[in-house]
Design an enzyme around this catalytic site. Structure first.
Site, PDB file in Angstrom:
ATOM      1  N   SER A 278       0.829  -1.203   0.000  1.00 42.13           N
ATOM      2  CA  SER A 278       0.000   0.000   0.000  1.00 42.13           C
ATOM      3  C   SER A 278       0.863   1.253   0.000  1.00 42.13           C
ATOM      4  O   SER A 278       0.574   2.249   0.627  1.00 42.13           O
ATOM      5  CB  SER A 278      -1.001   0.034   1.160  1.00 42.13           C
ATOM      6  OG  SER A 278      -0.357  -0.015   2.398  1.00 42.13           O
ATOM      7  N   CYS A 279       1.954   1.130  -0.708  1.00 46.63           N
ATOM      8  CA  CYS A 279       2.864   2.257  -0.954  1.00 46.63           C
ATOM      9  C   CYS A 279       3.550   2.785   0.313  1.00 46.63           C
ATOM     10  O   CYS A 279       3.408   2.219   1.376  1.00 46.63           O
ATOM     11  CB  CYS A 279       2.164   3.383  -1.659  1.00 46.63           C
ATOM     12  SG  CYS A 279       2.643   3.486  -3.363  1.00 46.63           S
TER      13      CYS A 279
END
Lengths: 102, 414
Positions: free
Chosen positions: A100-101
């Protein structure tokens, strides 16, 4: 580290995610699902196949992406993989936990 | 005469104008930069506005002052990018042709992405602090707020400056303590992540700080909607978190012009080669800063490191040389932790935030991943560095574009 899953020696990280997708097969997925209290249905496998395909295309996985997947809506996704659906489904699919970055 | 066109005069675009003006021969290249806004905002300052630490004047300046002489500055909206024609249409109908395009259009909040967020209670008891208006409105609210349940919430990743909501929670704790009303405020931090931060090591440090400051944490919360009538946020697993005051970081998306031009991903970020910063679709288009989809933080420090590498690559591209694949995702962020202290994190694509010293290996003076006053003063001094060095592309001593691995306890991102 090594872990015995479905009578196979599998390489996993400390959170239990597979390190090498080539070691994955349906039995491995089934066994990981069971450990997480999930019994797999056709719909489950459909989602797993979708996640694996996205992963192999190097496309990031996200809840937002699920919304647009055409395979399942988010409510159903939560119902199939209760308590952290993206984390559990990727674990069963034998692919890395989405970052999720950063 | 050839044209290099920069879209966006924020942190990244302004830095690129300043770098390139001395690198491209003036007899051959005209550099143009376009931005719809007159004002350049110091976005890291938005965190401090709500707590009356900074005033409005400290976070905004006339953008034109930071565009170097010799660069053509157009204050105008951008309507459409047409890569097949190497052209950009402006809002006033004018067309600009380019030989090289740099997209630096940033990211914006999109509260309309979540049902009920941008409704009748927006800026009544639901606020953002990622916009100037939002931060000022929240400040006015906090000045008169009598306490209750404060929920600090992150909608979905990626967001600009992923540490900012944590810092907001830490600073809120200090703010209410100073006002003598901490006992009247219940603070909860709600995140879609599995912990306080995206990487496990930093997450552990932040989880500890949250606990120490008596801030509750709700993790793995993927918001479905805001029930603004009953003042609660609800996630897809039906978990509800009630609030009296909701401070949220809405979905962050790339500029609408990227969507209009059909050049973005799901969130309107431009697919960009993560090491060269060249667009994946068009070889004469490059992207920098928050506008890209590269898998690192959306932060000014990242734009700063990217700018150095992109400048080299633009020069190489002009000469017909191969681009260097050098950008490593380097990010460097001060994290305000309240009570006049801060911690500092330094990381890249490969290595998660680690302990050590910065910028000089083994010396510091700043410590990585540890709270200290020196780090806080570093953060405060950064405002001066931003306006006087960073935007003007003056090199910052000892700080390199790629991460220095010396003096750090490294750990790979798993």
């Amino acid at each position: 580290m090594k872990k015995a899953i479905a009578n196979k020696e599998i390489d996993v990280n400390e959170e239990g995610y597979l390190l090498d997708f080539s070691q994955w097969n349906k039995e491995v997925g089934e066994s990981l699902a069971e450990e997480n209290g999930i019994s797999m249905t056709d719909k489950h496998w459909e989602v797993i196949a979708y996640l694996q395909e996205k992963h192999h295309k190097e496309e990031a996985l996200s809840i937002r992406g699920i919304k647009k997947s055409g395979v399942i809506n988010i409510k159903e996704f939560y119902a199939l993989f209760p308590g952290g659906p993206l984390k559990k489904s990727t674990l069963i699919a034998g692919i890395p936990k989405p970052k999720s970055c950063i | 005469m050839k044209n290099l066109l920069i879209l966006g005069a924020g942190t990244a675009g302004t830095m690129m104008a300043n770098h390139l003006v001395s690198k491209l021969p003036k007899s051959e290249w005209q550099i143009t930069i376009v931005d719809q806004h007159k004002t350049h905002y110091y976005q890291p300052g938005f965190l401090f506005l709500p707590f009356d630490i900074y005033t409005e004047d400290q976070v905004k300046k006339d953008g034109k002052k930071y565009i170097p002489k010799g660069v053509n500055y157009i204050q105008q909206g951008i309507e459409l990018i047409r890569p097949e024609n190497n052209a950009v249409d402006l809002a006033n109908g004018e067309e600009l042709q380019y030989d090289i395009l740099i997209i630096a259009t940033g990211s914006n909040i999109a509260p309309e992405e979540v049902e009920g967020m941008n409704g009748p209670k927006w800026q009544e008891n639901i606020f953002d602090f990622y916009t100037y208006d939002g931060a000022v409105a929240l400040r006015n609210k906090l000045r008169e707020w009598e306490g209750g349940r404060l929920v600090v919430h992150v909608t979905e990743m990626p967001i600009k400056c992923p540490v900012a909501p944590l810092e907001f929670a830490f600073l809120a704790d200090t703010y209410f303590k100073k006002k003598g009303m901490r006992d009247k405020v219940d603070i909860t931090y709600v995140t879609p992540l599995g912990g306080a931060f995206t990487t496990p090591r930093a997450s552990k440090a932040f989880d500890h700080l949250l606990e120490e400051k008596n801030i509750k944490e709700v993790t793995d919360f993927n918001i479905e909607r805001v029930d603004y009538e009953n003042n609660k946020i609800i996630d897809y697993a039906e978990v509800e978190v009630p609030y009296d005051l909701l401070v949220t970081v809405p979905t962050n998306m790339g500029n609408a012009v990227i969507e209009r031009s059909g050049m973005g991903d799901d969130l309107n970020f431009v697919p960009t080669h993560k090491a060269t910063l060249q667009s994946k679709e068009h070889e004469n288009i490059f992207a920098i800063g928050d506008a890209t989809n590269v898998p690192t933080s959306k932060a000014g420090s990242v734009a700063h490191f990217e700018a150095e590498i992109l400048t080299d690559n633009i020069v190489r591209y002009v000469k017909g040389e191969a681009l260097k694949e050098e950008f490593d995702g380097h990010a460097n962020c001060f994290v305000e932790t309240g009570n006049g202290k801060a911690l500092l994190i330094d990381f890249n694509y490969e290595h998660q935030p680690v302990e050590g010293t910065f910028p000089l290996p083994g010396i510091g003076p700043m410590k990585l991943l540890r709270e200290s006053r020196a780090n806080h003063w570093g953060k405060m001094a950064f405002k001066w560095v931003y306006w006087n060095m960073l935007l003007k592309a003056v090199p910052i001593p000892f700080v390199s574009a790629t991460m220095n691995e010396k003096g750090k306890k490294l750990e790979e991102v798993s």
